[in-house]
Motif scaffolding. Structure first.
Motif, PDB file in Angstrom:
ATOM      1  N   LYS A 174      19.072  17.911 -16.996  1.00 18.15           N
ATOM      2  CA  LYS A 174      18.005  17.917 -17.992  1.00 18.15           C
ATOM      3  C   LYS A 174      18.641  17.924 -19.383  1.00 18.15           C
ATOM      4  CE  LYS A 174      14.548  20.196 -15.083  1.00 18.15           C
ATOM      5  NZ  LYS A 174      13.604  21.341 -14.961  1.00 18.15           N
ATOM      6  N   THR A 176      19.398  17.508 -23.409  1.00 15.12           N
ATOM      7  CA  THR A 176      18.662  17.929 -24.594  1.00 15.12           C
ATOM      8  C   THR A 176      18.820  16.893 -25.700  1.00 15.12           C
ATOM      9  OG1 THR A 176      18.272  19.788 -26.092  1.00 15.12           O
ATOM     10  CG2 THR A 176      20.579  19.211 -25.613  1.00 15.12           C
ATOM     11  N   MET A 551       8.344  15.676 -21.763  1.00 26.15           N
ATOM     12  CA  MET A 551       8.307  17.052 -22.253  1.00 26.15           C
ATOM     13  C   MET A 551       7.816  18.027 -21.184  1.00 26.15           C
ATOM     14  SD  MET A 551       9.537  16.734 -25.233  1.00 26.15           S
ATOM     15  CE  MET A 551       9.272  18.406 -25.827  1.00 26.15           C
ATOM     16  N   SER A 552       6.992  17.541 -20.266  1.00 31.01           N
ATOM     17  CA  SER A 552       6.418  18.424 -19.246  1.00 31.01           C
ATOM     18  C   SER A 552       7.395  18.757 -18.125  1.00 31.01           C
ATOM     19  CB  SER A 552       5.156  17.782 -18.658  1.00 31.01           C
ATOM     20  OG  SER A 552       5.468  16.561 -18.014  1.00 31.01           O
ATOM     21  N   ASN A 554      11.053  18.605 -18.742  1.00 26.04           N
ATOM     22  CA  ASN A 554      12.366  18.941 -19.284  1.00 26.04           C
ATOM     23  C   ASN A 554      12.205  19.949 -20.419  1.00 26.04           C
ATOM     24  OD1 ASN A 554      14.953  19.091 -20.250  1.00 26.04           O
ATOM     25  ND2 ASN A 554      15.204  16.895 -20.609  1.00 26.04           N
ATOM     26  N   GLU A 555      12.373  21.218 -20.078  1.00 24.34           N
ATOM     27  CA  GLU A 555      12.205  22.283 -21.063  1.00 24.34           C
ATOM     28  C   GLU A 555      13.307  22.294 -22.105  1.00 24.34           C
ATOM     29  OE1 GLU A 555      14.450  23.930 -17.501  1.00 24.34           O
ATOM     30  OE2 GLU A 555      12.724  22.623 -17.873  1.00 24.34           O
ATOM     31  N   ASN A 556      14.364  21.499 -21.902  1.00 21.40           N
ATOM     32  CA  ASN A 556      15.462  21.453 -22.866  1.00 21.40           C
ATOM     33  C   ASN A 556      15.175  20.538 -24.060  1.00 21.40           C
ATOM     34  OD1 ASN A 556      16.997  23.169 -21.259  1.00 21.40           O
ATOM     35  ND2 ASN A 556      17.961  21.486 -20.146  1.00 21.40           N
ATOM     36  N   LYS A 558      13.224  19.144 -27.338  1.00 24.66           N
ATOM     37  CA  LYS A 558      12.424  19.604 -28.463  1.00 24.66           C
ATOM     38  C   LYS A 558      11.616  18.435 -29.008  1.00 24.66           C
ATOM     39  CE  LYS A 558      12.798  21.719 -33.061  1.00 24.66           C
ATOM     40  NZ  LYS A 558      13.729  22.213 -34.112  1.00 24.66           N
TER      41      LYS A 558
END
Length: 563
Positions: A174, A176, A551-552, A554-556, A558
């Protein structure tokens, strides 16, 4: 190695040891990864797969549009997102009016398409970079680096800080965001610099095959554009000058040919995705989705001129039309009689009286203007007129009859054309003060080919404002306008997007004895009434949002500002 799986109940009957041996049967027609990525031929095949993946993702990822065209053109102030009426082409209207959500299909599919292409390029780079012991392998890696850089150029311009993925990711990875847009642009430049020593190049302006592969000229074009976005004008100018000095490109007299099959591989193409008909390939891919219909006149509203000698494709959905702002700029810059104006757009009288219709009988039956003026089987026939239209009919990128084979669009997908290099070089000259004489000469070539009334006369004309005007006209519908306005900080030009969608009507459908076209503004403001918050918002719309689907999961990641 992939293995054939047997049903679980069969394993229970045969026993675990028996099933284990049966599972070791090799899958036919499949080469295990550990047995591939070894030879020169493997390198060629892997590179072909990377090109194929790019073509598939750029040309046919979305039902109605070619992503590389639509994603960059619908945001411009020089077009209307059109169609049948205000309920048609919702995703396109969302983009044009700057009212799109994070799950807009173009935003989502575009983001995914570029990363799919990066994945295919990374397969070549990962598997051959450390064992590139032949010229063929070295060139395969170099071309893959360029293809990856092209996709990253789209991502950097569109999303700003996409993850920098320089290798094949595991399914659980995942990544960033990149540290900054500048970091992505630096990654592009460093990749290009790594690739340049091992790239081939186009062999003169007549070498068609040279524009279907990643060459030194394409690499320098990408590098130049990346550095221009970064604000490194001297670096950009140097890279672009390499393309100019190669001698591999020149403007062709038949300006319209660049946008049709007869111009595929023309001397002013730097890179395009080659489309070759094969009966064994799916029709949907050949048609580049519904591009043949979407980028054409609206046949449900206007008769398509298909008489003897017509160049027109006889169907269309009218997805994009020239805006009044663009027409005013075109006429002010070029004049009504310019060759470029006639190649880009036609007025209604030209459509009615100069294009061939099936009702054109032998002289003097329908040959006279008076007879054509009363002919109800030409021009606009729908009482509601043509939606999102100001009376000028787009010709530049229409799919024409010559572009169709076996009901499929066979026109190549343009990525870079030489005039864009010239105009980027001229912009750099306005900032560095270097090579203004060369910039003047090159832009004069564009203007003289266009038969424009505006031709720069001295180096004093090589100004940023003049470059902006020329680029708006020459590069119309080639994915530059929105990008340029953002880069120049001229986004005030986009504030009116979505506020007016006029209809173009003909009084012959209202009882008039003869044709008389006019622009109807009575419902032109429907969109702003329905969506009062539409329009470009500074601090938000300079960048696309990262898609909701990304975005839903991959919490990494922004999200970009404003979203």
């Amino acid at each position: 190695m992939k293995k054939i799986l047997l049903p679980l109940f069969a394993c229970a009957l045969l026993g675990a040891a028996s099933c284990e041996s049966m599972l070791d049967i090799p899958q036919k027609g499949v080469v295990a990864t550990e047995d591939f990525y070894k030879t020169d031929n493997d390198a060629k095949m892997a590179l072909v797969a990377a090109y194929d993946q790019m073509a598939t993702n750029y040309m046919a990822p979305y039902w109605n549009d070619n992503i590389i065209y639509s994603l960059w053109n619908y945001f411009g102030d020089d077009i209307y997102a059109a169609g049948e009426n205000k309920t048609d082409g919702i995703n396109q209207n969302e983009l044009h009016a700057f009212r799109y959500p994070t799950n807009n299909q173009f935003i989502t599919v575009g983001y995914q398409s570029f990363f799919k292409s990066i994945y295919a390029a990374n397969l070549v780079i990962d598997n051959f970079k450390d064992k590139a012991d032949t010229d063929i392998k070295k060139r395969a890696v170099a071309e893959a680096l360029v293809l990856r850089s092209l996709s990253y150029l789209q991502l950097a311009i569109g999303w700003g800080t996409p993850p920098i993925v320089d290798h094949v990711l595991a399914a659980t990875d995942k990544p960033t965001n990149a540290e900054s847009q500048e970091a992505v642009l630096d990654f592009i430049v460093s990749s290009i610099d790594e690739a340049l020593p091992n790239l081939g190049n186009r062999q003169g302006s007549g070498d068609k095959n040279g524009i279907y592969r990643a060459t030194k000229d394409l690499a320098n074009t990408i590098k130049g554009k990346a550095l221009l976005w970064k604000g490194d004008y001297a670096g950009a100018q140097a890279a672009l000058k390499e393309v100019i000095n190669s001698g591999n490109y020149k403007l062709i007299d038949d300006i319209a040919a660049n946008f049709h099959v007869r111009g595929d591989g023309s001397p002013e193409k730097i890179f395009e995705l080659n489309l070759v008909y094969s009966a064994s390939v799916d029709t949907y891919f050949h048609s580049q989705c519904n591009l043949s219909w979407y980028w054409n006149w609206r046949a449900s509203r206007v008769y398509i001129p298909t008489g003897v000698g017509s160049i027109m494709f006889n169907n269309g959905w009218g997805g994009i039309n020239a805006s009044e702002k663009f027409i005013e700029a075109l006429l002010e810059n070029d004049g009504y009689d310019s060759k470029r104006r006639k190649a880009w757009v036609l007025d209604y009288d030209e459509v009615l009286y100069e294009m061939p219709y099936a009702t054109d009988g032998p002289e003097p039956v329908m040959g006279y203007t008076e007879a054509k003026a009363m002919d109800k089987e030409r021009g606009i026939y729908h009482a509601d007129g043509v939606y999102a239209h100001c009376g000028w009919f787009m010709m530049k990128v229409n799919i024409n009859a010559e572009d169709i084979k076996n009901s499929n669009n066979e026109r190549n997908t343009r990525i870079f054309r030489y005039p864009e290099v010239i105009l980027m070089f001229a912009e750099c000259a306005t900032q560095t003060g270097q090579d203004k004489e060369l910039a003047l000469q090159l832009v004069q070539d564009i203007q003289n080919r266009a038969k424009s009334k505006t031709v720069w006369s001295s180096v004093a004309d090589v100004t940023l404002e003049n470059v902006k005007k020329e680029k708006m006209i020459e590069m119309w519908l080639e994915g530059c306008r929105y990008q340029d306005l953002v880069r120049w900080g001229d986004t005030d030009e986009l504030m009116d997007n979505g506020k007016s969608f006029p209809n173009f009507k003909d009084k012959i459908n209202e009882g008039n004895a003869t044709h008389e076209g006019y622009v109807d503004y009575s419902d032109a403001d429907w969109c702003i009434k329905l969506y009062p918050e539409l329009g470009f918002k500074k601090g938000k719309h300079e960048l696309f949002p990262f898609p909701f689907s990304e975005m839903s999961v991959n919490e990494n990641m922004k999200q970009n500002p404003g979203w």
